[in-house]
Scaffold this active site. Structure first.
Site, PDB file in Angstrom:
ATOM      1  N   ASN A 168       0.856  -1.186   0.000  1.00  0.00           N
ATOM      2  CA  ASN A 168       0.000   0.000   0.000  1.00  0.00           C
ATOM      3  C   ASN A 168       0.892   1.237   0.000  1.00  0.00           C
ATOM      4  O   ASN A 168       1.480   1.580   1.024  1.00  0.00           O
ATOM      5  CB  ASN A 168      -0.884  -0.062   1.267  1.00  0.00           C
ATOM      6  CG  ASN A 168      -1.753   1.163   1.429  1.00  0.00           C
ATOM      7  OD1 ASN A 168      -1.811   2.022   0.549  1.00  0.00           O
ATOM      8  ND2 ASN A 168      -2.433   1.246   2.563  1.00  0.00           N
ATOM      9  N   LYS A 224       0.064   4.247  -0.343  1.00  0.00           N
ATOM     10  CA  LYS A 224      -0.625   5.406   0.263  1.00  0.00           C
ATOM     11  C   LYS A 224      -0.467   6.654  -0.600  1.00  0.00           C
ATOM     12  O   LYS A 224      -0.388   6.547  -1.819  1.00  0.00           O
ATOM     13  CB  LYS A 224      -0.133   5.594   1.696  1.00  0.00           C
ATOM     14  CG  LYS A 224      -0.261   4.303   2.520  1.00  0.00           C
ATOM     15  CD  LYS A 224      -0.137   4.508   3.988  1.00  0.00           C
ATOM     16  CE  LYS A 224      -0.285   3.173   4.694  1.00  0.00           C
ATOM     17  NZ  LYS A 224      -0.233   3.268   6.138  1.00  0.00           N
ATOM     18  N   HIS A 242      -9.617   0.973   4.709  1.00  0.00           N
ATOM     19  CA  HIS A 242      -8.363   1.199   5.445  1.00  0.00           C
ATOM     20  C   HIS A 242      -8.641   2.122   6.634  1.00  0.00           C
ATOM     21  O   HIS A 242      -9.448   3.041   6.537  1.00  0.00           O
ATOM     22  CB  HIS A 242      -7.309   1.814   4.518  1.00  0.00           C
ATOM     23  CG  HIS A 242      -5.948   1.803   5.142  1.00  0.00           C
ATOM     24  ND1 HIS A 242      -5.575   2.733   6.077  1.00  0.00           N
ATOM     25  CD2 HIS A 242      -4.911   0.949   5.006  1.00  0.00           C
ATOM     26  CE1 HIS A 242      -4.335   2.436   6.484  1.00  0.00           C
ATOM     27  NE2 HIS A 242      -3.920   1.369   5.843  1.00  0.00           N
ATOM     28  N   GLU A 294      -7.064   4.494   7.838  1.00  0.00           N
ATOM     29  CA  GLU A 294      -6.834   5.929   7.603  1.00  0.00           C
ATOM     30  C   GLU A 294      -8.081   6.580   7.012  1.00  0.00           C
ATOM     31  O   GLU A 294      -8.342   7.750   7.253  1.00  0.00           O
ATOM     32  CB  GLU A 294      -5.596   6.110   6.702  1.00  0.00           C
ATOM     33  CG  GLU A 294      -4.321   5.861   7.510  1.00  0.00           C
ATOM     34  CD  GLU A 294      -3.127   5.357   6.723  1.00  0.00           C
ATOM     35  OE1 GLU A 294      -3.147   5.392   5.475  1.00  0.00           O
ATOM     36  OE2 GLU A 294      -2.160   4.915   7.375  1.00  0.00           O
ATOM     37  N   GLU A 299      -5.503  -5.110  10.467  1.00  0.00           N
ATOM     38  CA  GLU A 299      -4.480  -4.084  10.663  1.00  0.00           C
ATOM     39  C   GLU A 299      -4.776  -3.294  11.935  1.00  0.00           C
ATOM     40  O   GLU A 299      -5.572  -2.335  11.915  1.00  0.00           O
ATOM     41  CB  GLU A 299      -4.490  -3.105   9.488  1.00  0.00           C
ATOM     42  CG  GLU A 299      -4.197  -3.730   8.146  1.00  0.00           C
ATOM     43  CD  GLU A 299      -3.645  -2.694   7.179  1.00  0.00           C
ATOM     44  OE1 GLU A 299      -2.461  -2.781   6.844  1.00  0.00           O
ATOM     45  OE2 GLU A 299      -4.389  -1.779   6.796  1.00  0.00           O
ATOM     46  N   GLY A 316       2.230   2.269  10.726  1.00  0.00           N
ATOM     47  CA  GLY A 316       3.145   3.396  10.579  1.00  0.00           C
ATOM     48  C   GLY A 316       3.855   3.792  11.867  1.00  0.00           C
ATOM     49  O   GLY A 316       4.485   4.844  11.937  1.00  0.00           O
ATOM     50  N   SER A 373       3.309  -2.100  10.381  1.00  0.00           N
ATOM     51  CA  SER A 373       4.759  -2.097  10.634  1.00  0.00           C
ATOM     52  C   SER A 373       5.461  -3.408  10.269  1.00  0.00           C
ATOM     53  O   SER A 373       6.432  -3.801  10.919  1.00  0.00           O
ATOM     54  CB  SER A 373       5.053  -1.709  12.095  1.00  0.00           C
ATOM     55  OG  SER A 373       4.618  -0.386  12.332  1.00  0.00           O
TER      56      SER A 373
HETATM   57  P1  PGA Z   1       2.657   0.280   7.664  1.00  0.00           P
HETATM   58  O1  PGA Z   1       1.197   0.450   7.038  1.00  0.00           O
HETATM   59  O2  PGA Z   1       3.247  -0.964   7.092  1.00  0.00           O
HETATM   60  O3  PGA Z   1       3.394   1.526   7.245  1.00  0.00           O
HETATM   61  O4  PGA Z   1       2.493   0.188   9.148  1.00  0.00           O
HETATM   62  C1  PGA Z   1       0.361  -0.655   6.833  1.00  0.00           C
HETATM   63  C2  PGA Z   1      -0.929  -0.209   6.194  1.00  0.00           C
HETATM   64  O5  PGA Z   1      -1.423   0.868   6.514  1.00  0.00           O
HETATM   65  O6  PGA Z   1      -1.487  -0.925   5.338  1.00  0.00           O
END
Ligand code: PGA
Length: 254
Positions: free
Chosen positions: A10, A12, A96, A98, A166, A172, A212
């Site tokens: 992803n 983003k 997601h 976010e 997740e 992140g 992460s």
């Molecule tokens: P990350 O994000 O690997 O940077 O923690 C995972 C995601 O949001 O799919």
């Protein structure tokens, strides 16, 4: 039937045209297991979808990061599932955290989006996961069950869905879930499917972990029995994404 390992990248809201081409070129040169061992899907921002699709090797697929909840029309700034079909984009990420948290997408809205994308023939990476506050208050399993139920209420076939667990506190943050924490939620989600959908779906649905994941922690996570792959954010735009893809072989030798 064994579940094929699934790796999503992803990207983003990151990258320039040049940086995007560079990531594609790293992937094009990478040695990765064959498509019978691992399914790899990368998700660039909308504006780079066509570029990536045109340059990327054919054994890696492309996903959009979102799409509109119904048929396109007068919805300024949105991208419809029909447009993704028109561009030949086979996958979309929906729900997601976010978007759930920053754009207030509710469980029901996410369920509607999953159903609409599937109805147009697009496969879905559907995301669920609890916040730190929810984990600390002991409601993790209730939260992910409610998010999954809101999707189950709207769809009748799960063949074209990959469920991404997740935990929000791990996204992140560099704070990855331990293999035991991830395995526990994945196994509970599988039990949830067994009880609420069917034994067949519980057995066949791929439940992938995100939060992460990196080149150093992926192998131990990949070895967990109910973990069928990863959705990778930060590390998916770095060369170590190739190591993460290669963690699929942990399952093969198991
Ligand atoms: P990350 O994000 O690997 O940077 O923690 C995972 C995601 O949001 O799919």
């Amino acid at each position: 039937m064994a579940r094929k390992f699934f790796i999503g990248g992803n990207w983003k809201c990151n990258g320039t045209n040049e940086e995007t081409k560079k990531i594609v070129s790293t992937l094009n040169q990478a040695e990765i297991p064959s498509e019978d061992v691992v399914e790899v899907v990368v998700s660039p921002p909308f504006v780079f979808l066509s570029l990536v699709k045109s340059l990327l090797r054919s054994d890696i697929q492309v996903a959009a990061q979102n799409c509109w909840v119904r048929k396109g029309g007068a919805f300024t700034g949105e991208i419809s599932a029909e447009m993704l079909v028109n561009l030949g984009i086979p996958w979309v990420i929906i729900g997601h955290s976010e978007r759930r948290l920053l754009l207030n997408e509710s469980n029901e809205f996410v369920g509607d989006k999953v159903a609409y994308a599937l109805s147009q023939g697009i496969k879905v990476i559907a995301c669920v996961g609890e916040t730190l506050e929810q984990r600390e208050s002991g409601s993790t399993l209730d939260v992910v069950a409610a998010q999954t139920k809101a999707i189950a209420d709207k769809i009748s076939h799960w063949d074209n869905v990959v469920l991404a667990y997740e935990p929000v506190w791990a996204i992140g943050t560099g704070k990855v879930a331990t293999p035991a924490q991830a395995q526990e939620v994945h196994s509970e989600l599988r039990k949830w499917f067994h009880k609420n959908v069917s034994a067949e779906v519980a057995e066949s649905i791929r439940i992938i972990y995100g939060g992460s994941v990196n080149g150093a922690n992926c192998k131990e996570l990949a070895a967990q029995p109910d973990l069928d792959g990863f959705l990778v954010g930060g590390a998916s735009v770095k060369p170590e994404f190739v190591d993460i893809i290669n963690s699929a072989t942990v399952k093969k030798s198991a």
